[in-house]
Motif scaffolding. Structure first.
Motif, PDB file in Angstrom:
ATOM      1  N   UNK A   7       0.835  -1.193   0.000  1.00  0.00           N
ATOM      2  CA  UNK A   7       0.000   0.000   0.000  1.00  0.00           C
ATOM      3  C   UNK A   7       0.876   1.252   0.000  1.00  0.00           C
ATOM      4  N   UNK A   8       0.566   2.157  -0.910  1.00  0.00           N
ATOM      5  CA  UNK A   8       1.274   3.428  -0.972  1.00  0.00           C
ATOM      6  C   UNK A   8       0.555   4.417  -0.077  1.00  0.00           C
ATOM      7  N   UNK A   9       1.326   5.260   0.587  1.00  0.00           N
ATOM      8  CA  UNK A   9       0.728   6.298   1.415  1.00  0.00           C
ATOM      9  C   UNK A   9       0.864   7.606   0.646  1.00  0.00           C
ATOM     10  N   UNK A  10      -0.291   8.155   0.265  1.00  0.00           N
ATOM     11  CA  UNK A  10      -0.329   9.347  -0.578  1.00  0.00           C
ATOM     12  C   UNK A  10      -1.080  10.454   0.155  1.00  0.00           C
ATOM     13  N   UNK A  11      -0.573  11.665   0.012  1.00  0.00           N
ATOM     14  CA  UNK A  11      -1.232  12.836   0.594  1.00  0.00           C
ATOM     15  C   UNK A  11      -1.347  13.932  -0.445  1.00  0.00           C
ATOM     16  N   UNK A  12      -2.288  14.826  -0.208  1.00  0.00           N
ATOM     17  CA  UNK A  12      -2.490  15.955  -1.109  1.00  0.00           C
ATOM     18  C   UNK A  12      -2.602  17.224  -0.257  1.00  0.00           C
ATOM     19  N   UNK A  13      -2.012  18.312  -0.761  1.00  0.00           N
ATOM     20  CA  UNK A  13      -2.040  19.596  -0.064  1.00  0.00           C
ATOM     21  C   UNK A  13      -2.710  20.625  -0.964  1.00  0.00           C
ATOM     22  N   UNK A  14      -3.619  21.392  -0.404  1.00  0.00           N
ATOM     23  CA  UNK A  14      -4.290  22.483  -1.114  1.00  0.00           C
ATOM     24  C   UNK A  14      -3.430  23.737  -0.950  1.00  0.00           C
ATOM     25  N   UNK A  15      -2.583  23.998  -1.936  1.00  0.00           N
ATOM     26  CA  UNK A  15      -1.635  25.105  -1.858  1.00  0.00           C
ATOM     27  C   UNK A  15      -2.339  26.451  -1.763  1.00  0.00           C
ATOM     28  N   UNK A  16      -3.410  26.631  -2.503  1.00  0.00           N
ATOM     29  CA  UNK A  16      -4.141  27.897  -2.457  1.00  0.00           C
ATOM     30  C   UNK A  16      -4.647  28.180  -1.043  1.00  0.00           C
ATOM     31  N   UNK A  17      -5.132  27.153  -0.392  1.00  0.00           N
ATOM     32  CA  UNK A  17      -5.623  27.317   0.983  1.00  0.00           C
ATOM     33  C   UNK A  17      -4.475  27.676   1.920  1.00  0.00           C
ATOM     34  N   UNK A  18      -3.339  27.049   1.726  1.00  0.00           N
ATOM     35  CA  UNK A  18      -2.156  27.353   2.539  1.00  0.00           C
ATOM     36  C   UNK A  18      -1.779  28.828   2.366  1.00  0.00           C
ATOM     37  N   UNK A  19      -1.792  29.300   1.119  1.00  0.00           N
ATOM     38  CA  UNK A  19      -1.399  30.678   0.837  1.00  0.00           C
ATOM     39  C   UNK A  19      -2.428  31.683   1.349  1.00  0.00           C
ATOM     40  N   UNK A  20      -3.646  31.235   1.577  1.00  0.00           N
ATOM     41  CA  UNK A  20      -4.704  32.101   2.117  1.00  0.00           C
ATOM     42  C   UNK A  20      -4.755  32.074   3.642  1.00  0.00           C
ATOM     43  N   UNK A  21      -4.616  30.878   4.230  1.00  0.00           N
ATOM     44  CA  UNK A  21      -4.947  30.695   5.643  1.00  0.00           C
ATOM     45  C   UNK A  21      -3.776  30.497   6.584  1.00  0.00           C
ATOM     46  N   UNK A  22      -2.598  30.212   6.085  1.00  0.00           N
ATOM     47  CA  UNK A  22      -1.490  29.914   6.997  1.00  0.00           C
ATOM     48  C   UNK A  22      -1.050  31.171   7.744  1.00  0.00           C
ATOM     49  N   UNK A  23      -0.551  30.969   8.935  1.00  0.00           N
ATOM     50  CA  UNK A  23      -0.093  32.094   9.756  1.00  0.00           C
ATOM     51  C   UNK A  23       0.997  32.906   9.044  1.00  0.00           C
ATOM     52  N   UNK A  24       1.993  32.279   8.414  1.00  0.00           N
ATOM     53  CA  UNK A  24       2.997  33.089   7.707  1.00  0.00           C
ATOM     54  C   UNK A  24       2.406  33.883   6.546  1.00  0.00           C
ATOM     55  N   UNK A  25       1.412  33.338   5.854  1.00  0.00           N
ATOM     56  CA  UNK A  25       0.780  34.059   4.739  1.00  0.00           C
ATOM     57  C   UNK A  25       0.006  35.263   5.250  1.00  0.00           C
ATOM     58  N   UNK A  26      -0.681  35.106   6.350  1.00  0.00           N
ATOM     59  CA  UNK A  26      -1.441  36.210   6.935  1.00  0.00           C
ATOM     60  C   UNK A  26      -0.485  37.305   7.406  1.00  0.00           C
ATOM     61  N   UNK A  27       0.623  36.902   8.035  1.00  0.00           N
ATOM     62  CA  UNK A  27       1.616  37.898   8.473  1.00  0.00           C
ATOM     63  C   UNK A  27       2.218  38.633   7.274  1.00  0.00           C
ATOM     64  N   UNK A  28       2.506  37.905   6.205  1.00  0.00           N
ATOM     65  CA  UNK A  28       3.083  38.522   4.998  1.00  0.00           C
ATOM     66  C   UNK A  28       2.101  39.523   4.391  1.00  0.00           C
ATOM     67  N   UNK A  29       0.829  39.171   4.360  1.00  0.00           N
ATOM     68  CA  UNK A  29      -0.195  40.074   3.819  1.00  0.00           C
ATOM     69  C   UNK A  29      -0.265  41.355   4.639  1.00  0.00           C
ATOM     70  N   UNK A  30      -0.218  41.222   5.958  1.00  0.00           N
ATOM     71  CA  UNK A  30      -0.263  42.401   6.827  1.00  0.00           C
ATOM     72  C   UNK A  30       0.983  43.269   6.643  1.00  0.00           C
ATOM     73  N   UNK A  31       2.141  42.621   6.478  1.00  0.00           N
ATOM     74  CA  UNK A  31       3.377  43.378   6.234  1.00  0.00           C
ATOM     75  C   UNK A  31       3.273  44.184   4.948  1.00  0.00           C
ATOM     76  N   UNK A  32       2.762  43.540   3.892  1.00  0.00           N
ATOM     77  CA  UNK A  32       2.630  44.224   2.607  1.00  0.00           C
ATOM     78  C   UNK A  32       1.634  45.381   2.696  1.00  0.00           C
ATOM     79  N   UNK A  33       0.521  45.171   3.384  1.00  0.00           N
ATOM     80  CA  UNK A  33      -0.464  46.241   3.541  1.00  0.00           C
ATOM     81  C   UNK A  33       0.140  47.438   4.272  1.00  0.00           C
ATOM     82  N   UNK A  34       0.891  47.150   5.321  1.00  0.00           N
ATOM     83  CA  UNK A  34       1.522  48.223   6.086  1.00  0.00           C
ATOM     84  C   UNK A  34       2.589  48.929   5.242  1.00  0.00           C
ATOM     85  N   UNK A  35       3.369  48.158   4.520  1.00  0.00           N
ATOM     86  CA  UNK A  35       4.455  48.711   3.711  1.00  0.00           C
ATOM     87  C   UNK A  35       3.941  49.642   2.611  1.00  0.00           C
TER      88      UNK A  35
END
Length: 163
Positions: A23-51
């Protein structure tokens, strides 16, 4: 000799069969969701807005000046000479606005790409950490469809939140 080759082929077929049935163990990641919801993405968005906030405000100020000038021209019946001077001023303001808007968009896109490159590296490291820790054989970042059973996006988001 034929018997030896036939035995070796038989052994190889059994090994291939065993590997294929494992049996192969396979996973899938929703990159768009990561770029929208991850803590580093949210911090980056706030930095850009402030900048870029000051430049956005400057752009809004020029836009408001242009609107006020145009409204003043429409309301008042001005002498020909003054009307032409205001029209030239309006054209200049419009050109400044368009130039400032283009420069802002170019600079914002360049900075966004820088932030995304750093974020993508962190996401890839988190995915690799999960893959090694949980013994995944394959993790895909793009898929037309994914079964929720193999979606590991929440694990990646949690790991990124911890950093």
């Amino acid at each position: 000799m034929k018997h030896c080759i036939a035995s070796m082929i038989g052994v190889l077929l059994m090994m291939v069969s065993a590997v294929a049935s494992a049996e192969l163990k396979i996973g899938v990641v929703d990159t768009e969701r990561i770029l929208r919801e991850s803590a580093p993405a949210i911090r980056a968005t706030k930095r850009l807005e402030k900048e870029f906030e000051v430049r956005r405000q400057e752009l809004q100020k020029v836009s408001a000046q242009g609107k006020a000038l145009q409204q003043g021209m429409e309301k008042n019946s001005l002498p020909e000479l003054e009307r032409k001077a205001r029209e030239r001023e309006l054209v200049r303001l419009n050109q400044d606005f368009l130039r400032m808007q283009r420069e802002l968009n170019e600079d914002l896109n360049a900075r966004r790409n820088e932030e995304l490159a750093g974020l993508q590296e962190r996401v890839n490291n988190a995915i690799q950490q999960i893959a090694n820790g949980e013994k995944y054989d394959l993790i895909l970042q793009e898929a037309a469809w994914r079964n929720p059973k193999i979606d590991i996006t929440d694990k990646v988001l949690k790991l990124l939140a911890d950093k």
